[in-house]
Enzyme design. Structure first.
Site, short mmCIF file in Angstrom:
data_model
loop_
_atom_site.label_atom_id
_atom_site.label_comp_id
_atom_site.label_asym_id
_atom_site.label_seq_id
_atom_site.Cartn_x
_atom_site.Cartn_y
_atom_site.Cartn_z
N ASP A 1 -8.63 -8.10 23.22
CA ASP A 1 -7.05 -8.12 22.49
C ASP A 1 -7.53 -8.74 21.61
OD1 ASP A 1 -5.70 -5.04 21.10
OD2 ASP A 1 -5.53 -7.28 20.82
N ASP B 1 -10.60 -13.60 21.25
CA ASP B 1 -10.71 -12.96 19.82
C ASP B 1 -12.53 -12.54 19.47
OD1 ASP B 1 -11.93 -13.10 17.36
OD2 ASP B 1 -9.56 -14.89 16.80
N ALA C 1 -11.25 -4.22 16.54
CA ALA C 1 -10.66 -5.01 16.36
C ALA C 1 -10.85 -5.22 14.82
CB ALA C 1 -10.96 -6.45 17.45
N ASN D 1 -12.26 -11.91 9.39
CA ASN D 1 -12.23 -11.02 10.94
C ASN D 1 -12.71 -10.16 10.30
OD1 ASN D 1 -10.66 -10.60 12.97
ND2 ASN D 1 -9.21 -9.42 12.81
N SER E 1 -13.10 4.24 7.33
CA SER E 1 -11.74 4.56 6.66
C SER E 1 -12.51 5.83 6.09
CB SER E 1 -11.10 3.36 6.57
OG SER E 1 -10.23 3.74 5.63
N TYR F 1 -10.77 -5.47 1.94
CA TYR F 1 -9.98 -4.30 2.99
C TYR F 1 -11.13 -3.21 2.72
CZ TYR F 1 -8.03 -0.46 6.06
OH TYR F 1 -8.29 0.40 6.88
N LYS G 1 -14.88 -2.04 5.42
CA LYS G 1 -15.60 -1.08 5.80
C LYS G 1 -16.83 -0.22 5.25
CE LYS G 1 -11.30 -0.37 8.52
NZ LYS G 1 -11.93 -0.68 9.81
N1 UFG Z 1 3.73 6.50 0.64
C1 UFG Z 1 5.04 6.44 -0.63
N2 UFG Z 1 5.85 5.64 0.17
C2 UFG Z 1 6.21 4.40 0.93
C3 UFG Z 1 4.47 4.37 1.75
C4 UFG Z 1 3.21 4.76 1.19
O1 UFG Z 1 4.95 7.12 -1.48
O2 UFG Z 1 6.29 3.73 1.52
C5 UFG Z 1 2.40 7.57 -0.09
C6 UFG Z 1 1.87 6.52 -0.74
O3 UFG Z 1 2.03 6.27 -2.35
C7 UFG Z 1 0.63 7.33 -0.08
C8 UFG Z 1 0.81 7.47 0.85
O4 UFG Z 1 2.02 8.18 0.95
O5 UFG Z 1 0.23 8.51 -1.36
C9 UFG Z 1 -0.06 7.48 2.00
O6 UFG Z 1 0.54 6.22 2.28
P1 UFG Z 1 -0.64 5.23 3.56
O7 UFG Z 1 -0.10 4.01 2.55
O8 UFG Z 1 0.63 5.92 4.31
O9 UFG Z 1 -1.86 5.46 3.35
P2 UFG Z 1 -2.84 5.42 2.43
O10 UFG Z 1 -3.79 7.07 2.07
O11 UFG Z 1 -2.45 4.75 1.57
O12 UFG Z 1 -3.73 4.38 3.50
C10 UFG Z 1 -4.18 4.73 3.60
C11 UFG Z 1 -4.97 3.84 5.19
C12 UFG Z 1 -6.15 2.87 4.66
C13 UFG Z 1 -6.62 2.82 3.55
C14 UFG Z 1 -6.31 3.26 2.60
C15 UFG Z 1 -7.36 3.13 1.72
O13 UFG Z 1 -4.06 3.69 5.84
O14 UFG Z 1 -6.15 2.15 5.54
O15 UFG Z 1 -5.82 4.79 2.78
O16 UFG Z 1 -6.59 3.57 0.39
F1 UFG Z 1 -6.72 1.48 3.92
#
Ligand code: UFG
Length: 339
Positions: free
Chosen positions: A33, A60, A83, A101, A126, A151, A155
């Site tokens: 890491d 790295d 990573a 990265n 993901s 991002y 993936k």
């Molecule tokens: N949400 C809120 N308030 C916040 C944060 C999130 O309402 O402060 C909601 C978002 O709108 C979403 C849900 O909570 O509906 C989940 O949000 P997250 O950010 O926790 O997770 P995501 O589903 O957006 O993210 C996931 C993965 C990422 C990936 C992404 C792509 O964590 O790695 O999906 O859509 F890239």
């Protein structure tokens, strides 16, 4: 050699939990890491939980010479490659940072695996690869949608790179695990997520709000076409997710894979709305959360959850932890961090 695993990003959130489960399952783990988004304290947590301190190398994965030394000095047949950078918004602002990265590190690992004749590689993919899926729940055959962020693109690209490397190298086997929304922490509260700055993800924002670090949680949108108007996601406990890595490694080590490159969805199969998650957190921890409804967040899909049949049948894995227990663990971890 078969009982030794190299875990890149092993000091990070999912990496540290997986390291614990690997050690519990009898594996010897070598953690690499660069601590760019993780902390040495997670290694101490791993030691306290398992009684074993994994071998740690600060390096790295993009540094090929440093990584070659790791391969020269350690015999292992399997690599779990965690990573990577993971902030969607940052990837839009700094795409080169993400491509360098996330892609270069993976290609470096795959080249070294080929050079040293190492066999099994597990990649952290993901659910983001599904984008705004037309049919729910998504199976591994659901077509991927064009990525909406660098991002997400890393993936998709990394999945394809793995597929092509496995096709070209008879000795290599690969599994990509498509994680849904990993949440929670180890029940010991000794390891968990350590987001830097303002959290992007829902559960860390909730726990920091409960801890008084953030004033108020914004719920991004209550006008989606869902039962309560908020988005639906598949929240998977990080310990369940970690266990999925162990069974996936076991499958590769024992040669149980049908094909040499496989993909598995790792989720619960259950959609949960943002409102449900907030209520669950309040109930699990017997507290009230300060929240408000805010406009939709750009880039959010309305709903995505997993069909986990393939992982259930082929890996013999399923999510076991109850959502409320997971949300309790998330809060215990937040309190531990603030101590
Ligand atoms: N949400 C809120 N308030 C916040 C944060 C999130 O309402 O402060 C909601 C978002 O709108 C979403 C849900 O909570 O509906 C989940 O949000 P997250 O950010 O926790 O997770 P995501 O589903 O957006 O993210 C996931 C993965 C990422 C990936 C992404 C792509 O964590 O790695 O999906 O859509 F890239």
């Amino acid at each position: 050699m078969n009982n030794r695993v190299l875990v890149t990003g092993g000091a990070g959130y999912i990496g540290s939990h997986t390291t614990v489960e690997l050690i519990n399952a009898g594996y010897e783990v070598i953690v690499v890491d660069n601590l760019s988004n993780s902390d040495r304290s997670s290694l101490e947590g791993i030691r306290k939980i398992t009684g074993v301190e994994p071998k740690f190398i600060e390096a790295d994965c993009c540094d090929k010479e440093a990584m070659r030394k790791v391969f020269q000095e350690h015999e292992f047949n399997s690599v779990i490659h965690f990573a990577a950078y993971k902030a969607v918004g940052e990837s839009v602002a700094e795409p080169a940072k993400y491509y360098r990265n996330n892609i270069l590190s993976f290609v470096t690992i795959l080249e070294l695996m080929t050079e040293f004749g190492r066999k099994n590689v597990l990649f952290s993919s993901s659910a983001t690869v599904y984008g705004d899926a037309d049919v729910l729940p998504v199976t591994e055959h659901t077509p991927r949608k064009p990525a909406t962020s660098p991002y997400g693109n890393t993936k998709q690209m990394a999945e394809d790179i793995l597929r092509d490397m496995v096709a070209a190298n008879q000795n290599l086997a690969g599994i990509a695990l498509r994680y849904f929304n990993p949440i929670g922490a180890h029940p010991s509260a000794l390891i968990g997520e350590l987001p830097r700055g303002v959290p992007n993800n829902l559960v860390p924002y909730i726990t920091q709000t409960a801890a008084g670090i953030r004033e108020c949680l914004s719920i991004f949108g209550d006008d989606y076409d869902t039962p309560d108007g908020s988005c639906l996601r598949d929240y998977i406990d990080v310990v369940d997710l970690a266990r999925a890595h162990v069974v996936a490694v076991e499958r590769m080590v024992s040669g149980g894979s049908k094909q040499r490159y496989e993909i598995f969805n790792i989720g619960t199969g259950r959609p949960v709305s943002v409102f449900e998650l907030v209520r669950g957190f309040e109930q699990a921890n017997d507290l009230k959360l300060n929240y408000k409804v805010a406009p939709r967040r750009a880039g959010d899909v309305t709903a995505v959850w997993a069909d986990t049949t393939l992982a259930n049948q082929e890996l013999g894995w399923r999510a076991e932890r109850e959502l409320l227990d997971t949300l309790r663990a998330a809060w215990e971890w937040e309190k531990h961090v603030r101590q």
